[in-house]
Design an enzyme around this catalytic site. Structure first.
Site, PDB file in Angstrom:
ATOM      1  N   GLU A   1       5.828   1.568   9.108  1.00  0.00           N
ATOM      2  CA  GLU A   1       4.750   1.048  10.090  1.00  0.00           C
ATOM      3  C   GLU A   1       4.844  -0.715  10.313  1.00  0.00           C
ATOM      4  OE1 GLU A   1       1.294   4.330   9.793  1.00  0.00           O
ATOM      5  OE2 GLU A   1       1.382   2.550   8.318  1.00  0.00           O
TER       6      GLU A   1
ATOM      7  N   ASP B   1      -4.200   8.764   5.639  1.00  0.00           N
ATOM      8  CA  ASP B   1      -3.950   7.556   6.535  1.00  0.00           C
ATOM      9  C   ASP B   1      -2.700   7.824   7.469  1.00  0.00           C
ATOM     10  OD1 ASP B   1      -2.100   7.623   4.622  1.00  0.00           O
ATOM     11  OD2 ASP B   1      -2.432   5.401   4.082  1.00  0.00           O
TER      12      ASP B   1
END
Lengths: 352, 352
Positions: free
Chosen positions: B69, B240
């Protein structure tokens, strides 16, 4: 420089880093025109396998004076991204308009495997991408190119089109004569015939390929409709963010337009001036042969290049392979790698 | 290591770099609990000015085994981003589940001003964020916390809640007793009463704060509905990414849910299990006082923490300020900076 001594990082914690100085050494080690030819081949190979990449428009953070962008992609084995800024006013302050760095990582572990400067590498890959587009779209036997905008990118564009497409003459124009003089001096020993011109109109005389690469963040008309004759190929690479274009809309209506990744180009490229459904062809489909590129001698072809993440991915992979055995990299202690991966805290405490 | 000698880079071309070793030195120089307290204050200060930040959900590249990410944000003066991976299977291969690095840049020039390891820094800021949430949401006078999941993040969570919220006892549980033993040993001299437990049920006995931080990439039920009693505050930070959750839906229906940035949390957090319009409160609004947090002794409050870019921004700015005068950084030749910014080619040629 602080020496690293607290703990001995494991091999996996060390990320190879190619500095600006080492990138320059690497380019000279290989040879600049060879690098441009190699990069063109690498980018072309990745464009041929376009569907195998994760693609997303770059993530831009705009301010009044410029933009900072992240450009990620992945082929499922290797992940890459580039950080790049574009600040047209920087040049007036003695700074680079574009600076960049990039990273490759192993998709299977998420661990970085290369960090590299990309200010130079972006200039090289941008030139290679223009050469790739011209190779597939310019009229056969094209020998003369016009280079409109003689800034940091201009010499690389000229040399890439020489090395890949066989260009023999480059005609230069910039609104700042000092930029043209700089470019002409830099290319004096390149083997190209270099013709500085005092107007854009003069620069395009006799050119089969026109490359525009100017930097103002505005809707500019570097080429007006009457300046682009039948049969010409245009690389328009300076219009690369919202509100920044170089070509008169009439050229876009007359030309067959080729782009990298439509969702990004429609926001950033010359075609932001056109309706959202204005027809474009994806360049990768020309390269695979799925779609024709140049179909006639009178056709105007336009590569509306904005720069796409896959080109940076190709360039970083090239650097990673090319640097092996050269020693032209450092190793950065960038990833914490405790003996027991669940014991990050223990690693920290043992370093006390 | 190759020494840099080809050209002398200008000051602007040099980017301060905080390695893992130097980050560890910096933490010990300041003191770990002090760092956790400072980070909590920095993050809280940035949450108070939440509307002044550019916000975007992080840009994720998913594979079968993990995610990579990019997390950018900007306050208009400084731009920051973090690269972070999440690979739950890494621990079984002797690698970190999460590794990270980050960068700050000057919005006005686009030039990088700090590159830093963030594997350790992410652990620290994640713990600080949990402490900030608990400070505003946990019952007054809470002294006992349960820590479910005793991996790399667990000690930092316990110490942050000690330093910021006055926790005096931590009760530990992990499906792997070796992880619990590691965590208990690491915290033995922390000043906390440490109670290893053999079930999650036992760990939560008497706890006013429950933190879950487990790593499997799946819909898991670390806490079932009957385990969460009235008045408890839950920090659920292990869920998450899409397809990765820790709590039974019944808990979500009973609790008042507080989140960082809803567009990201609805995709990645515990609330991915709930309808898209399930009510949530943005944590920054509790911190500014615009919205109430805990309103009653029987209320279950849930911080559905997934980690947001502003927390990394706060942490990087803290490191940038804290490292001044310590010498605990190197300088990387990462940005090409020719004397004439339009003469990148000339810089390359002069390096030959």
């Amino acid at each position: 420089m602080t020496k690293i001594a607290v703990t001995e990082p494991s091999r996996l914690a060390l990320v190879p880093f190619v500095s600006v100085a080492n990138m320059m050494r690497l380019v000279h080690h290989i040879g600049l025109e060879r690098v441009l030819t190699d990069l063109t081949a690498e980018i072309e190979a990745d464009f041929r396998r376009w569907p195998s990449f994760d693609k997303t428009p770059r993530v831009a953070s705009h301010s009044d004076v410029g933009v900072i962008e992240l450009m990620p992609t992945s082929d499922g084995e290797t992940y890459g991204f580039k950080y790049v800024n574009g600040h047209p006013k920087n040049a007036r302050e003695g700074l680079q308009t574009v600076t960049a760095f990039g990273l490759l990582a192993d998709v299977s572990t998420g661990y970085p495997v290369l960090l590299s400067e990309m200010t130079l590498l972006t200039a090289l890959r941008t030139a290679a991408t223009s050469a790739m587009a011209a190779k597939h779209l310019a009229p056969k036997g094209a020998q003369v190119m016009a280079m409109i905008g003689n800034g940091a990118q201009s010499e690389f564009q000229a040399l890439a089109l020489k090395a890949v497409c066989g260009i023999t003459e480059v005609r230069l124009y910039d609104i700042d004569p000092a930029a043209t003089a700089k470019c002409a001096a830099n290319l004096a020993k390149s083997g190209l015939k270099v013709t500085p011109c005092t107007t854009a109109q003069k620069a395009i005389e006799g050119a089969q390929i026109i490359t525009t690469c100017t930097a103002d963040k505005q809707y500019a008309t570097i080429l007006s409709d009457n300046m682009v004759g039948a049969g010409v190929h245009v690389n328009a690479i300076g219009g690369d963010c919202p509100g920044k274009t170089e070509l008169a809309p009439g050229i876009l209506r007359r030309a067959d337009i080729f782009v990298e990744y439509p969702p990004q180009t429609r926001v950033e490229g010359e075609i932001q001036q056109m309706p959202a459904d204005h027809p474009v062809t994806e360049l990768w489909q020309v390269i695979t042969g799925a779609t024709p590129g140049r179909t006639g001698a009178a056709q105007v072809t336009l590569f509306d290049g904005v720069g796409f993440a896959i080109e940076d991915f190709s360039a970083l992979r090239y650097v990673r392979a090319a640097m092996q055995g050269t020693g032209l990299f450092e190793e950065l202690d960038m990833v914490a790698d405790p003996d027991d991966p669940r014991d990050l805290y223990g690693m920290l405490m043992r370093a006390r």
